[in-house]
Design an enzyme around this catalytic site. Structure first.
Site, PDB file in Angstrom:
ATOM      1  N   ASP A 300       0.938  -1.093   0.086  1.00 41.58           N
ATOM      2  CA  ASP A 300      -0.006  -0.094  -0.042  1.00 41.58           C
ATOM      3  C   ASP A 300       0.697   1.204   0.127  1.00 41.58           C
ATOM      4  OD1 ASP A 300       0.793  -0.636   2.629  1.00 41.58           O
ATOM      5  OD2 ASP A 300      -0.665   0.683   3.374  1.00 41.58           O
ATOM      6  N   GLU A 301       0.309   2.302  -0.398  1.00 40.74           N
ATOM      7  CA  GLU A 301       0.792   3.780  -0.167  1.00 40.74           C
ATOM      8  C   GLU A 301       2.413   3.637  -0.852  1.00 40.74           C
ATOM      9  OE1 GLU A 301      -1.765   5.236   3.489  1.00 40.74           O
ATOM     10  OE2 GLU A 301       0.003   4.128   3.934  1.00 40.74           O
TER      11      GLU A 301
END
Length: 492
Positions: A300-301
């Site tokens: 993620d991210e």
């Protein structure tokens, strides 16, 4: 709690546990004996009764409490059970030990709340008569604990395992690495834990789990039929690793340790071959320590990684995990790269549509539902909550309970949903009391969505049953939040 599939009371019938009550177990079953031992330890502590555990003298004991791996309906599967209470006996029947354990958790909740007390209480210890036939809706019913941003010692993790097990949660996802800390010893890369695990959000000294401590956590969870899923987040959320080894950085320069809370600024160097040696050795050690089938690799991210590099990295990472005999779980961002057929996507968004996840699901990818605006336990209850964040919105109990994991995300039907998971990120969390304050009473709401059929989904009934847990949590010493949405009885 969670609501059972079928519950049929027998009016006027009660079984009373007394000083002469015996717990009978399936002869020859170590698992049944261990489950009986756990039940006996709880009941002995609060009743003062001896509660001996012995092999059942027959297929259907006519007195006492029987925990049997025979006679359960085939339809309840491996995690379901049948519980019968008459005035003479209690029988919990299951096809597998996991089902027997689940049935015992139900039995605990049928006893007065004082049964959870650490000291002897006066009783009486009555269980209402009837039959329960019960089994889960989803295979994956999880909680996640972030031990990277603030390190939580093994004692806290074990306590949380005990608390979530009561509500038939069967997965604990441990977020073991992030920008702020690395929390698992890796023999081939020792500085990850020694240096990368030396601090946390806000600074100060911190810690990590030795491999032996990690094994202890796994064994403790397994005895409560909870699978540990370890997460090493990558290619972003990696500052602790990058600070520990300069060669993992594209420029060969190690950044400083990070104690803030920003995200998206770090990345492993996709173009360096040493990155994949690092993955192979780190994931190989963790795979060897972890008996479950999954390794979570985050994903993620990853704002500091280009889309092309992200796809290249995730292709290599998934192959490495597969080579170590495990399947990948990744945050749903992972579907923006090609995924293996065995890869599971964990949806953490705040919308009810995501085209990439829907396409992946339609192509066979299983999805764990963790929409941040419903199940992120680190979100504040309201503007007055002293702990937690609010980027995904405020989440009180009705927000946590008021949705259907099998019909939430457009294009992702119930057959594509592996289950549900409630993450607890620890930017603001430092102690067990903090964990409990944000997890309870919302965690049981989410656990019910994972276990119970949607036909039982009703706020009025749920509110009453959830409120009834208050005296139980008080007896257990759980530091729970007294939500004004819940009707708490006297003694909460």
């Amino acid at each position: 709690m969670p609501a059972p599939v079928i519950a049929t009371p027998t009016g006027g019938v009660t079984y009373r546990i007394t000083a002469t009550t015996t717990i009978y177990t399936e002869p020859g079953s170590t698992a049944a004996a261990d489950i009986a031992g756990q039940l006996a330890a709880i009941v002995r502590r609060s009743t003062g009764y001896p509660m001996p555990v012995v092999d059942a003298p027959s297929a259907t004991p006519t007195d006492g409490i029987a925990l049997l791996l025979s006679g359960a309906p085939t339809a309840v599967g491996g995690e379901g059970y049948q519980l019968d209470v008459t005035d003479a006996s209690i029988a919990v029947r299951a096809n597998e030990p996991a089902g027997l354990f689940a049935g015992v958790q139900t039995l605990r909740q049928l006893l007065p709340a004082a049964v959870e007390s650490p000291t002897v209480q006066p009783g009486p210890w009555d269980v209402a008569g009837g039959r329960i036939v019960d089994y889960p809706r989803f295979a994956h019913r999880g909680a996640m604990l972030d031990v990277a941003r603030h390190f939580l010692p093994m004692s806290v993790v074990k306590r949380y395992i005990d608390e979530i097990a009561l509500y038939k949660v069967n997965r604990l996802h441990l977020h073991l690495s992030d920008d702020q800390g690395w929390r698992i010893a890796v023999n081939s890369w020792p500085n990850l834990a020694i240096y990368g695990g030396s601090t946390e959000v806000g600074g100060g000294t911190s810690g990590y789990y030795t491999q032996d401590e990690y094994r202890q956590i796994i064994a403790y969870a397994a005895a409560r039929y909870i699978m540990i899923i370890p997460e090493i987040d990558m290619p972003g959320h990696t500052n602790a690793a990058l600070a520990s080894y300069a060669e993992l950085n594209c420029d060969g320069v190690a950044p400083k340790l990070y104690t803030g809370t920003k995200v998206g600024f770090s990345s492993l160097c996709v173009g360096k071959e040493i990155t994949y040696t690092f993955l192979d050795q780190v994931l190989g050690e963790i795979a060897a320590l972890t008996p479950g089938p999954y390794l979570h690799i985050g994903g993620d991210e990853a704002s500091s990684t280009t889309a092309a590099d992200y796809a290249t990295f995730m292709n290599r990472a998934q192959q490495i995990v597969a080579a170590h005999g495990k399947s990948v779980v990744g945050w749903h961002d992972i579907v923006n790269a090609p995924v293996l057929s065995s890869t599971v996507a964990q949806f953490w968004g705040t919308t009810t549509s995501n085209a990439a996840v829907a396409t992946a699901a339609q192509n066979g990818t299983k999805v764990i539902m963790s929409p941040a605006n419903h199940v992120y336990l680190d979100m504040k209850y309201n503007s007055r909550t002293r702990l937690g964040l609010r980027w995904a919105g405020y989440i009180d109990v009705q927000d946590a309970y008021g949705w259907d994991p099998g019909a939430y995300l457009a294009g992702v039907g119930a057959t594509s949903v592996l289950g549900i998971e409630a993450p607890l990120w620890t930017e603001t969390i430092e102690t067990l009391a903090d964990v409990e304050y944000l997890a309870f009473p919302r965690l049981p709401a989410i656990a019910e969505l994972g276990w119970s059929p949607m036909s039982t989904h009703d706020w009025t009934s749920f509110n009453q049953r959830l409120g009834a847990q208050g005296p139980r949590w008080r007896a257990m010493g759980i530091n729970y939040y007294h939500s004004t949405q819940v009707s708490w009885p006297t003694g909460s």
